[in-house]
Design a protein around this motif. Sequence first.
Motif, short mmCIF file in Angstrom:
data_model
loop_
_atom_site.label_atom_id
_atom_site.label_comp_id
_atom_site.label_asym_id
_atom_site.label_seq_id
_atom_site.Cartn_x
_atom_site.Cartn_y
_atom_site.Cartn_z
N GLY A 63 0.78 -1.23 0.00
CA GLY A 63 0.00 0.00 0.00
C GLY A 63 0.81 1.28 0.00
N ASP A 64 2.14 1.19 -0.01
CA ASP A 64 2.97 2.40 0.00
C ASP A 64 2.83 3.18 -1.31
OD1 ASP A 64 4.01 2.19 2.54
OD2 ASP A 64 5.94 1.37 1.91
N ARG A 65 3.06 4.49 -1.18
CA ARG A 65 3.08 5.40 -2.32
C ARG A 65 4.49 5.99 -2.39
NH1 ARG A 65 -0.34 9.55 -0.83
NH2 ARG A 65 1.47 10.66 -0.08
N VAL A 66 5.20 5.71 -3.47
CA VAL A 66 6.55 6.22 -3.67
C VAL A 66 6.45 7.47 -4.54
CG1 VAL A 66 8.83 5.74 -4.64
CG2 VAL A 66 7.54 3.91 -3.50
N GLU A 67 7.02 8.56 -4.06
CA GLU A 67 6.98 9.83 -4.80
C GLU A 67 8.38 10.17 -5.28
OE1 GLU A 67 5.71 11.64 -1.34
OE2 GLU A 67 3.78 10.62 -1.40
N LEU A 68 8.49 10.50 -6.55
CA LEU A 68 9.76 10.93 -7.12
C LEU A 68 9.83 12.44 -6.97
CD1 LEU A 68 9.77 8.75 -10.37
CD2 LEU A 68 10.53 8.17 -8.06
N LEU A 69 10.86 12.92 -6.30
CA LEU A 69 10.97 14.34 -5.96
C LEU A 69 11.86 15.08 -6.95
CD1 LEU A 69 11.56 13.86 -2.13
CD2 LEU A 69 9.38 14.17 -3.34
N ARG A 70 11.40 16.26 -7.33
CA ARG A 70 12.18 17.13 -8.21
C ARG A 70 12.82 18.22 -7.36
NH1 ARG A 70 9.37 20.28 -11.32
NH2 ARG A 70 7.54 20.18 -10.01
N PRO A 71 13.91 18.80 -7.80
CA PRO A 71 14.50 19.91 -7.05
C PRO A 71 13.56 21.11 -7.06
CG PRO A 71 15.74 19.48 -9.09
CD PRO A 71 14.66 18.46 -9.00
N LEU A 72 13.62 21.89 -5.99
CA LEU A 72 12.82 23.11 -5.93
C LEU A 72 13.30 24.10 -6.99
CD1 LEU A 72 12.60 23.73 -2.09
CD2 LEU A 72 10.83 22.84 -3.58
N GLN A 73 12.35 24.75 -7.65
CA GLN A 73 12.72 25.75 -8.64
C GLN A 73 12.96 27.10 -7.99
OE1 GLN A 73 9.53 25.53 -11.50
NE2 GLN A 73 10.43 23.76 -12.51
N VAL A 74 12.24 27.35 -6.89
CA VAL A 74 12.38 28.60 -6.14
C VAL A 74 12.30 28.25 -4.66
CG1 VAL A 74 11.34 30.86 -5.66
CG2 VAL A 74 11.25 29.92 -7.96
N PRO A 76 10.99 28.42 -1.16
CA PRO A 76 9.67 28.88 -0.70
C PRO A 76 9.71 30.18 0.09
CG PRO A 76 9.92 26.54 -0.29
CD PRO A 76 11.26 27.05 -0.76
N LYS A 77 10.74 30.36 0.90
CA LYS A 77 10.84 31.62 1.68
C LYS A 77 11.05 32.81 0.75
CE LYS A 77 12.58 29.54 5.91
NZ LYS A 77 13.69 29.48 6.85
N GLU A 78 11.89 32.63 -0.25
CA GLU A 78 12.13 33.71 -1.21
C GLU A 78 10.87 34.04 -2.00
OE1 GLU A 78 13.80 36.78 -3.15
OE2 GLU A 78 14.60 35.71 -1.41
N ALA A 79 10.10 33.01 -2.37
CA ALA A 79 8.85 33.22 -3.11
C ALA A 79 7.87 34.03 -2.26
CB ALA A 79 8.23 31.89 -3.51
N ARG A 80 7.77 33.73 -0.96
CA ARG A 80 6.89 34.50 -0.08
C ARG A 80 7.35 35.95 0.03
NH1 ARG A 80 6.59 29.55 2.58
NH2 ARG A 80 8.33 29.98 3.98
N ARG A 81 8.66 36.14 0.14
CA ARG A 81 9.19 37.52 0.21
C ARG A 81 8.82 38.31 -1.05
NH1 ARG A 81 14.05 34.88 1.75
NH2 ARG A 81 14.15 34.78 4.00
N ARG A 82 8.96 37.68 -2.19
CA ARG A 82 8.64 38.36 -3.45
C ARG A 82 7.16 38.72 -3.53
NH1 ARG A 82 11.96 34.61 -7.80
NH2 ARG A 82 14.03 35.11 -7.00
N ARG A 83 6.28 37.77 -3.11
CA ARG A 83 4.84 38.06 -3.13
C ARG A 83 4.51 39.18 -2.17
NH1 ARG A 83 4.48 32.39 -3.24
NH2 ARG A 83 3.93 32.35 -1.04
N ALA A 84 5.13 39.17 -0.99
CA ALA A 84 4.87 40.22 -0.01
C ALA A 84 5.33 41.58 -0.53
CB ALA A 84 5.58 39.90 1.31
N ALA A 85 6.49 41.61 -1.17
CA ALA A 85 7.03 42.86 -1.71
C ALA A 85 6.12 43.38 -2.83
CB ALA A 85 8.43 42.67 -2.23
N ALA A 86 5.50 42.49 -3.58
CA ALA A 86 4.62 42.90 -4.66
C ALA A 86 3.20 43.19 -4.18
CB ALA A 86 4.58 41.81 -5.72
#
Length: 90
Positions: A63-74, A76-86
């Motif tokens: 019943g396990d679910r194996v997830e293949l992970l991709r590297p982060l593109q951005v 998350p903290k930086e993305a929040r900062r950008r949204r807040a600045a905008a």
Amino acid sequence: MPATLHVQVIRGWPRRAEAVTLELPAGATVEDAVVASGFGIEGISGYAVHGERASGATLLQDGDRVELLRPLQVDPKEARRRRAAAGKPG
């Protein structure tokens, strides 16, 4: 322990995902599932089982679910900062 395991292998992209359900022998690992899935490992930075980081040697359970992970593109903290600045919510 059952003689065979039923596991799902998932890889995803923004707004799209692909999954395959497999029947593997007892004692199968994450690496076994990834190979059996037929998904290539290019662009994959790691694995998770039900959202918990795992290695290729991690033993699977029925019943396990194996997830293949991709590297982060951005970062998350930086993305929040950008949204807040905008001045954008979210």
